[in-house]
Design an enzyme around this catalytic site. Structure first.
Site, PDB file in Angstrom:
ATOM      1  N   TRP A   1       0.744  -1.377   0.070  1.00 32.97           N
ATOM      2  CA  TRP A   1      -0.378   0.310   0.392  1.00 32.97           C
ATOM      3  C   TRP A   1       0.635   1.096   0.040  1.00 32.97           C
ATOM      4  O   TRP A   1       0.609   2.301  -0.193  1.00 32.97           O
ATOM      5  CB  TRP A   1      -1.084   0.552   1.156  1.00 32.97           C
TER       6      TRP A   1
ATOM      7  N   HIS B   1      12.949  -2.751  -0.744  1.00 32.73           N
ATOM      8  CA  HIS B   1      12.576  -1.754  -1.590  1.00 32.73           C
ATOM      9  C   HIS B   1      12.611  -1.214  -2.725  1.00 32.73           C
ATOM     10  O   HIS B   1      13.606  -0.043  -1.889  1.00 32.73           O
ATOM     11  CB  HIS B   1      10.632  -1.528  -1.570  1.00 32.73           C
TER      12      HIS B   1
ATOM     13  N   GLU C   1      11.445  -7.126  -9.224  1.00 39.77           N
ATOM     14  CA  GLU C   1      11.282  -5.214  -9.483  1.00 39.77           C
ATOM     15  C   GLU C   1      11.700  -4.731 -10.377  1.00 39.77           C
ATOM     16  O   GLU C   1      12.713  -3.546  -9.851  1.00 39.77           O
ATOM     17  CB  GLU C   1      10.216  -4.298  -8.302  1.00 39.77           C
TER      18      GLU C   1
ATOM     19  N   GLY D   1       1.125  -3.223  -6.227  1.00 41.58           N
ATOM     20  CA  GLY D   1       1.104  -1.547  -5.681  1.00 41.58           C
ATOM     21  C   GLY D   1       0.032  -1.166  -6.148  1.00 41.58           C
ATOM     22  O   GLY D   1      -0.265  -1.120  -5.228  1.00 41.58           O
ATOM     23  N   GLY D   2      -0.630  -0.195  -6.563  1.00 40.76           N
ATOM     24  CA  GLY D   2      -1.435   1.031  -7.091  1.00 40.76           C
ATOM     25  C   GLY D   2      -2.798   0.060  -7.233  1.00 40.76           C
ATOM     26  O   GLY D   2      -3.903  -0.468  -6.082  1.00 40.76           O
TER      27      GLY D   2
END
Length: 249
Positions: free
Chosen positions: A10, A94, A166, A232-233
């Site tokens: 989030w 991340h 990622e 993610g989003g």
């Protein structure tokens, strides 16, 4: 057989009330999922998220942790604190932590060992920048991040590890590595893990992260080495996230 794992990061979104509402909407939508479901709220919303997810198949993770268990480290949150709140997972390294807060392979490694020390399951993120990809250094960079980030991790511990590939250039940009590109790098990550941990590498789950959406999840999950997604989003919307979780239904 590796169980798929779909984790929602989030980032810096959702108050306690918003977190509670999102999980309440999500619970019935993912209740029959074959994949393991994880949501990673900001620190301030972890307790509310754990309470809202109680009794469901949704696990809760944190977005970071500090490498010491306690001490004079203003603003930091430790492994024991996360365990105390009910966290099961923690994201480490991340790309936004690397980009904005100076995270390095060395600090990733210290945080990884802190997670295991406190019985938290790590989701370790690796990935190259656009400049590194264009220079042809993707595998070199990702291989180094894997080897340095996991230094000192024993084979018995590695089985519970989750790695998230990622590519930095695909985070929040709307750009996605093609499924074939993602598979190529993730297969290389598994090969690197095999050099480190032998047959255990076949049990380690590797996710793809970077603009994952309901529209592209099935193609990604059809690849032989991709075991899930770090979202993610799209994880901020219950319907979108559930569509990703239920990619096989």
């Amino acid at each position: 057989m590796r169980r798929p794992i779909i984790a929602g990061n989030w980032k810096m979104h959702n108050t306690t009330e918003e977190a509670r509402d999102l999980v309440t909407l999500l619970r019935p939508l993912v209740g029959t999922a074959r994949a393991e479901v994880v949501v990673c709220p900001p620190f301030t919303a972890i307790a509310a998220t754990v309470n809202a997810a109680s009794g469901s198949n949704i696990s809760v993770g944190a977005q970071d942790l500090f490498w010491e268990d306690k001490g004079a480290y203003t603003g930091e949150v430790s492994g024991p604190m996360l365990r105390d709140l009910g966290c099961r997972y923690v994201i480490i390294g991340h790309s936004e932590r690397r980009q904005y807060f100076g995270e390095t392979d060395a600090t990733v490694n210290k945080k990884l060992l802190a997670a295991y020390r406190n019985e938290l399951l790590p989701i370790v993120c690796v990935g190259e920048t656009l400049a590194e990809r264009e220079a042809g250094h993707t595998l070199e960079v990702v291989g180094r991040q894997v080897r340095e980030g996991l230094k000192g991790l024993e084979t018995g511990q590695a089985r519970d590890l989750v790695v998230a590939y990622e590519p930095v250039w695909a985070i929040g940009t709307g750009k996605t590595a093609t499924a074939a590109d993602a598979q190529e790098v993730i297969a290389f990550i598994r090969k690197t893990l095999g050099e480190m941990y032998g047959e255990t590498a076949a049990a380690i789950r590797i996710q793809y992260g970077g603009s994952v959406k309901p529209e592209n999840i099935a193609e990604l999950m059809a690849q032989p080495d991709i075991d899930g997604a770090l979202v993610g989003g799209a994880s901020l919307d219950a319907v979108s996230f559930a569509a990703i979780v239920n990619y096989d239904q």
